[in-house]
Enzyme design. Structure first.
Site, mmCIF file in Angstrom:
data_model
loop_
_atom_site.group_PDB
_atom_site.id
_atom_site.type_symbol
_atom_site.label_atom_id
_atom_site.label_comp_id
_atom_site.label_asym_id
_atom_site.label_seq_id
_atom_site.Cartn_x
_atom_site.Cartn_y
_atom_site.Cartn_z
ATOM 1 N N ALA A 170 2.943 15.312 -1.525
ATOM 2 C CA ALA A 170 2.711 14.089 -0.746
ATOM 3 C C ALA A 170 3.479 14.127 0.579
ATOM 4 O O ALA A 170 2.966 13.689 1.614
ATOM 5 C CB ALA A 170 3.124 12.871 -1.560
ATOM 6 N N GLU B 23 1.681 16.605 2.898
ATOM 7 C CA GLU B 23 0.391 16.043 3.309
ATOM 8 C C GLU B 23 0.589 15.010 4.405
ATOM 9 O O GLU B 23 -0.166 14.956 5.382
ATOM 10 C CB GLU B 23 -0.307 15.426 2.086
ATOM 11 C CG GLU B 23 -1.763 15.045 2.303
ATOM 12 C CD GLU B 23 -1.941 13.599 2.741
ATOM 13 O OE1 GLU B 23 -3.077 13.216 3.087
ATOM 14 O OE2 GLU B 23 -0.935 12.846 2.741
ATOM 15 N N HIS B 24 1.659 14.194 4.252
ATOM 16 C CA HIS B 24 1.949 13.170 5.255
ATOM 17 C C HIS B 24 2.348 13.820 6.583
ATOM 18 O O HIS B 24 1.912 13.386 7.655
ATOM 19 C CB HIS B 24 3.072 12.264 4.756
ATOM 20 C CG HIS B 24 3.478 11.219 5.749
ATOM 21 N ND1 HIS B 24 2.695 10.128 6.044
ATOM 22 C CD2 HIS B 24 4.583 11.113 6.532
ATOM 23 C CE1 HIS B 24 3.295 9.387 6.956
ATOM 24 N NE2 HIS B 24 4.445 9.963 7.269
ATOM 25 N N GLU C 290 15.645 12.335 -10.980
ATOM 26 C CA GLU C 290 16.250 13.359 -10.135
ATOM 27 C C GLU C 290 16.950 12.717 -8.939
ATOM 28 O O GLU C 290 18.116 12.956 -8.689
ATOM 29 C CB GLU C 290 15.183 14.342 -9.647
ATOM 30 C CG GLU C 290 14.649 15.275 -10.727
ATOM 31 C CD GLU C 290 15.668 16.324 -11.120
ATOM 32 O OE1 GLU C 290 16.548 16.651 -10.300
ATOM 33 O OE2 GLU C 290 15.582 16.830 -12.261
ATOM 34 N N ARG D 7 13.255 2.451 1.436
ATOM 35 C CA ARG D 7 12.949 2.253 2.854
ATOM 36 C C ARG D 7 12.444 0.830 3.078
ATOM 37 O O ARG D 7 11.844 0.202 2.202
ATOM 38 C CB ARG D 7 11.932 3.270 3.350
ATOM 39 C CG ARG D 7 10.539 3.135 2.743
ATOM 40 C CD ARG D 7 9.556 2.523 3.708
ATOM 41 N NE ARG D 7 8.252 2.354 3.091
ATOM 42 C CZ ARG D 7 7.874 1.224 2.512
ATOM 43 N NH1 ARG D 7 8.694 0.208 2.438
ATOM 44 N NH2 ARG D 7 6.664 1.120 1.976
ATOM 45 N N GLU E 229 7.783 -2.454 -3.800
ATOM 46 C CA GLU E 229 6.879 -1.435 -4.336
ATOM 47 C C GLU E 229 7.709 -0.243 -4.813
ATOM 48 O O GLU E 229 8.521 0.302 -4.059
ATOM 49 C CB GLU E 229 5.880 -0.968 -3.284
ATOM 50 C CG GLU E 229 4.870 0.032 -3.857
ATOM 51 C CD GLU E 229 3.992 0.670 -2.801
ATOM 52 O OE1 GLU E 229 2.767 0.550 -2.910
ATOM 53 O OE2 GLU E 229 4.541 1.292 -1.864
ATOM 54 N N ASP F 259 4.403 -4.198 0.610
ATOM 55 C CA ASP F 259 5.223 -2.987 0.542
ATOM 56 C C ASP F 259 6.251 -2.931 1.673
ATOM 57 O O ASP F 259 6.598 -1.855 2.159
ATOM 58 C CB ASP F 259 4.343 -1.744 0.561
ATOM 59 C CG ASP F 259 3.528 -1.611 1.850
ATOM 60 O OD1 ASP F 259 3.412 -2.617 2.588
ATOM 61 O OD2 ASP F 259 3.024 -0.509 2.122
ATOM 62 N N LYS G 157 19.840 -1.482 -10.639
ATOM 63 C CA LYS G 157 19.179 -1.404 -11.940
ATOM 64 C C LYS G 157 18.831 0.037 -12.295
ATOM 65 O O LYS G 157 19.073 0.490 -13.419
ATOM 66 C CB LYS G 157 17.900 -2.251 -11.927
ATOM 67 C CG LYS G 157 18.127 -3.754 -11.964
ATOM 68 C CD LYS G 157 16.808 -4.499 -11.897
ATOM 69 C CE LYS G 157 17.020 -5.995 -12.079
ATOM 70 N NZ LYS G 157 17.514 -6.323 -13.424
ATOM 71 N N ARG H 252 -4.182 -5.106 11.092
ATOM 72 C CA ARG H 252 -5.277 -4.359 10.444
ATOM 73 C C ARG H 252 -5.901 -5.167 9.313
ATOM 74 O O ARG H 252 -7.115 -5.121 9.101
ATOM 75 C CB ARG H 252 -4.763 -3.015 9.891
ATOM 76 C CG ARG H 252 -4.472 -1.966 10.942
ATOM 77 C CD ARG H 252 -4.432 -0.576 10.321
ATOM 78 N NE ARG H 252 -3.495 -0.469 9.215
ATOM 79 C CZ ARG H 252 -2.213 -0.128 9.344
ATOM 80 N NH1 ARG H 252 -1.722 0.122 10.561
ATOM 81 N NH2 ARG H 252 -1.427 -0.038 8.294
#
Length: 245
Positions: free
Chosen positions: A164, A167-168, A51, A56, A152, A85, A33, A69
């Protein structure tokens, strides 16, 4: 180990495989899509808001850790109800306005059901994280049934994605409290990325306005189309006939 035990393990393995495959198929569907939307936008506007994309699947181990958890029962039904997710797609754009264009295009797909929208651009997380998250149900057609599978979709700019990702990497598997000084620096870096996004958006609008003012060049562009990287000139007679309708 008895043959009966081996058969039981094989049945469980096959059940888990079927469970994971439906999320893989859902990603295949939404990838198709998004690729169609990308090519359509490129052909009509000589520009693509997308872009690149990345998909995953969570590993069974990661799924189990998250389920524990959240306090869910250990079963495939519980996983489906509690973990939304398992399948994820990240769409990276050039500009902030592109994020909302893509979101609108996806939400207008009649066979996709939007379950939830989280706008971390208008309302960034405390650490500075910015992105638009869509939780959508994707129809997956099997030989004997139809299943709607959650995917997600995260949509962000190149600058947001850069921040991001780093940071990860900085905090991956870091289990201790992060020093306040580092948290403040990361927040400042996120603010800088956002300022860059806003500046590039403004520059893009200004350049587009200049291009739109150059009517002769625009007219020349409108006399041809590009399909699959191949340029076709439009016959004047065809333009004249269609212009009468």
């Amino acid at each position: 180990m008895t043959n009966q035990q081996l058969e039981q393990i094989k049945m469980i393995r096959n059940e888990i495989t079927r469970f994971m495959m439906k999320y893989k198929f859902a990603l295949d569907e939404i990838e198709t899509k998004v690729e169609i939307l990308k090519e359509e936008f490129q052909a009509l506007h000589d520009y693509s808001p997308i872009e690149h994309t990345k998909t995953r699947l969570k590993s069974p181990e990661s799924i189990m850790k998250k389920l524990i958890r959240k306090g869910g029962n250990i079963s495939l039904t519980s996983i489906e109800e509690n973990i939304k997710d398992i399948a994820g797609m990240r769409i990276t754009c050039s500009f902030i306005s592109d994020i909302y264009k893509i979101s609108d295009m996806l939400q207008n797909q009649s066979d996709l059901t939007v379950l939830n929208v989280k706008d971390y651009i208008q309302n960034p997380k405390p650490n500075g994280y910015q992105s638009l998250h869509l939780l959508v149900e994707v129809p997956v057609f099997f030989s004997d049934r139809l299943e709607k599978v959650c995917v997600e979709v995260q949509i962000r700019t190149i600058a947001m994605d850069f921040w991001a990702s780093l940071e990860h990497k900085i905090f991956y598997k870091y289990n201790k409290d992060v020093p306040e000084r580092l948290l403040k620096e990361l927040k400042l870096a996120a603010d800088s990325a956002n300022a860059l996004d806003r500046q590039m958006e403004r520059l893009n609008h200004e350049v587009q306005a200049i291009k739109d003012a150059e009517t002769e060049d625009v007219l020349e562009e409108l006399r041809s189309i590009t399909i699959n990287n191949q340029k076709f000139s439009l016959p004047p007679a065809l333009l004249e006939v269609l212009g009468r309708d």
